[in-house]
Design an enzyme around this catalytic site. Structure first.
Site, short mmCIF file in Angstrom:
data_model
loop_
_atom_site.label_atom_id
_atom_site.label_comp_id
_atom_site.label_asym_id
_atom_site.label_seq_id
_atom_site.Cartn_x
_atom_site.Cartn_y
_atom_site.Cartn_z
N CYS A 284 -8.79 0.47 17.98
CA CYS A 284 -9.27 0.58 16.60
C CYS A 284 -9.00 -0.68 15.80
CB CYS A 284 -8.63 1.75 15.88
SG CYS A 284 -8.58 3.23 16.84
N VAL B 75 -9.49 3.84 38.98
CA VAL B 75 -9.45 5.00 39.87
C VAL B 75 -10.88 5.27 40.29
CG1 VAL B 75 -8.93 7.45 40.07
CG2 VAL B 75 -7.41 5.97 38.76
N ALA C 206 -7.23 10.75 31.09
CA ALA C 206 -7.40 10.23 29.72
C ALA C 206 -8.23 8.96 29.82
CB ALA C 206 -6.04 9.98 29.09
N THR C 207 -9.41 9.12 30.40
CA THR C 207 -10.25 7.97 30.73
C THR C 207 -11.05 7.44 29.55
OG1 THR C 207 -11.74 9.64 31.63
CG2 THR C 207 -10.51 8.34 33.22
N SER D 234 -10.24 22.52 34.14
CA SER D 234 -10.54 23.78 34.82
C SER D 234 -9.96 23.91 36.23
CB SER D 234 -12.06 24.00 34.86
OG SER D 234 -12.66 22.96 35.60
N ASP E 184 -10.27 10.60 24.04
CA ASP E 184 -11.72 10.53 23.76
C ASP E 184 -12.58 11.20 24.83
OD1 ASP E 184 -10.93 9.11 21.59
OD2 ASP E 184 -12.02 7.27 22.07
#
Lengths: 177, 428
Positions: B42, B78, B104-105, B265, B274
């Site tokens: 940011c 990854v 948390a890509t 899941s 995000d």
């Protein structure tokens, strides 16, 4: 630095039953954060020294409020430049002006409207617990002892004690009633 | 216990910190495809504007990984998750195993899908590499900049470069800027303000082609006109990086679907930031609220659950803050309600604007332009769904602040568990 200032969890509380709305705290705060640190000299400073406390009506009462130095501070979590941070020793919510970019994320999440925009430097500004002062300017200036510096536990004890007859008598003598 | 975290920005790092705080012995590996670590995305527009340098982009101390004993694989992607073997296949051909995984890509800029997007001088602003590219280019005789998109990213880019004196044209498809964030009336105040600083907004238009040989020389608009420029910045929003999750059959929609504990899941996998589609506090629906504060919070909650401390995620709150040439604006919650039953209250002065969205005596959302210092106070009314029936006029008043809502907090004190609220109520 006094021992009191090193104590964990110390902040400023307001006893709403005692606040008269005289705004002495606001003035003392602005003067404390001026260059001269003296009223007569600081008045003419540019930019005008700013207060970090607010005095405001609450229905028929009045209160003085500022940063609560929250245990889980939303401003710290929201700060994207890590300008807002917690002091590991005292738990104070501190603000590093040099890191601040003025994105106002802290203002967006502060429930107490305790963060102010310093439009001159485009940075956030809030209660810093008077680092240059042995005492707290607002507390020292309060003529009715409505403002209190201490831990939440100490404030609670004070409020409970206040309703005891001995304490009521003390208050009356002090305020000259 | 072996923890793996994919992603090294707000969510990934706050998760690492939390896991380490709970489990001193855990093996924690963080993998990010970026080489320059621990910087705040940011802040990139501030870097572009020249108000900070690269050092100040860092939101954690230099020794963050060492201090928290985290194995950080920087500049490594990854490529595959093997959820049966509990193993990650990496771009450096190595493999790492995990017991618990956090995805948390993040997200990446949406592409325009128009010819010429691959020319030199076309950028998005998402990574440090993008920012370096724009800075490099803007030092080479660039005068005119076209910004495609009038959303938050587009406006921040416009400010950053406008601040440096470039001639800026913002091309916006809809009839207003910031159309996701607020309604027209507020946006018009901002538009008029930024125009004074050389940022020109062209509404109802879209770019259909980017011109130039190797390098950008202009764009063609959908009205047939040509606009000359040497730099194009695409600000069309972001899309969550859900490919890895999709490959192993995790439930996804816009992002990776998270339950109330931010678990994905399949067993042993959590998600945050995000890329995470989790409950929105105000609407109750699952949404991707791609915001820094949400990512930090989600990272922490996911980490608590990963480390065995079952913690419910309260939900995210849609909100945004923007400052353009000294004009601040903050919006929270539902600002453009769809459907019936909403009451809209507005107040406007020469340099400030306030708009409240109310339904059933509850504040659902608000927009402030100019005077923003009380934004968070409205925020807690929205978040806690407080009955404001007698307070509508007070909420609109100029002297509104935290003290004014103290009676409301007292009335619904059970909703305000944080000790700071209770401390203030002690003498009221």
């Amino acid at each position: 630095m006094t021992d009191k200032k090193q104590k964990k969890g110390v902040k400023i509380f307001c006893d709403i039953t005692k606040c008269l709305g005289c705004k002495a705290c606001e003035l003392a705060c602005a003067v404390e954060h001026s260059k001269a640190k003296e009223l007569a000299l600081s008045i003419k400073e540019k930019p005008t020294p700013k207060k970090r406390r607010k005095v405001s009506g609450v229905e028929d009462k009045i209160m003085s409020f500022g940063c609560q130095h929250c245990e889980e501070a939303p401003c710290v979590a929201a700060c994207m430049s890590s300008a807002m941070y917690k002091d590991p020793v005292t738990g104070e919510t501190k603000h590093d002006k040099d890191k601040c970019v003025g994105c106002w994320m802290c203002i967006m999440v502060c429930p107490f409207s305790a963060i102010i925009q310093d439009v001159t430097d485009k940075v956030a500004m809030k209660c810093d617990l008077c680092p240059d002062n042995e005492d707290y300017a607002c507390v020292a200036a309060c003529p009715t002892n409505a403002l209190f510096s201490g831990t939440p536990e100490e404030f609670k004890r004070r409020v409970e004690e206040k309703s005891s007859p001995a304490a009521l008598k003390r208050t009356k003598i002090k305020s000259g009633v | 216990m072996r923890y793996c975290i994919i992603g090294g920005s707000a969510a990934g790092t706050s998760a690492c910190e939390m896991i380490r705080g709970i489990d001193k012995k855990a093996d924690i590996t963080l993998i990010t495809d970026e080489k320059f670590a621990l910087y705040s995305r940011c802040l990139l527009s501030y870097l572009l504007a020249g108000s900070i340098n690269e050092d100040k982009l860092k939101f954690k101390e230099k020794d963050f990984f060492e201090r928290n004993k985290i194995e950080a694989l920087l500049g490594v992607r990854v490529e595959k998750i093997d959820s049966k073997k509990r193993e990650l296949g990496l771009s450096n051909k190595k493999k790492v195993t995990f017991d618990r995984l956090l995805i948390a890509t993040g997200a990446r800029p949406k592409e325009m899908g128009i010819p010429g997007e691959d020319k030199k001088g076309v950028f998005a602003l998402r990574t440090i590499e993008d920012a370096r590219g724009i800075l490099n280019r803007s030092n080479k005789g660039v005068k005119r900049v076209a910004i495609l998109g009038g959303g938050l990213i587009g406006m921040r880019d416009a400010y950053a470069l406008g601040h440096k004196g470039f001639d800026i044209k913002v091309i916006v498809k809809s009839g207003q800027i910031l159309s996701q964030m607020m309604e027209k009336e507020g946006a018009e105040i901002i538009e008029a303000h930024i125009k004074k600083f050389g940022v020109d907004v062209m509404k109802g238009l879209a770019a259909t082609e980017i011109l130039g040989k190797d390098e950008v020389s202009g764009i063609i608009l959908d009205n047939g006109n040509k606009l000359d420029c040497e730099l194009v910045i695409v600000g069309k929003g972001v899309a969550p990086n859900i490919e890895l999750a999709k490959d192993i059959g995790l439930a996804t929609k816009e992002g990776i679907i998270a339950d109330d504990y931010l678990a994905a899941s399949q067993d042993g996998i959590w998600t945050a930031g995000d890329v995470c589609e989790a409950k929105d506090l105000v609407t109750g629906e699952k949404t991707v609220n791609a915001l820094w504060p949400c990512a930090v919070e989600q990272g922490r909650v996911a980490a608590l659950n990963m480390a065995g401390k079952k913690t419910k995620y309260e939900g995210s709150q849609s909100m945004n803050s923007l400052d353009l040439f000294g004009l601040s604006t903050i919006s929270i919650g539902v600002t453009k309600p769809k459907g019936a039953g909403y009451e809209i209250l507005t107040s406007k002065t020469e340099n400030s604007y306030k708009r409240l969205v109310i339904k059933g005596d509850i504040l659902w959302g608000m927009t402030l332009v100019g005077k923003v210092e009380n934004a968070g106070v409205y925020g807690i009314l929205i978040r806690n769904k407080i009955n404001i029936s007698d307070y509508k006029k007070i909420l609109l008043r100029d002297d509104f602040n935290y003290a004014k809502i103290l009676p409301l907090i007292k009335k619904e004190a059970q909703k305000f568990c944080k000790p700071e609220f209770q401390d203030i109520l002690l003498t009221y």
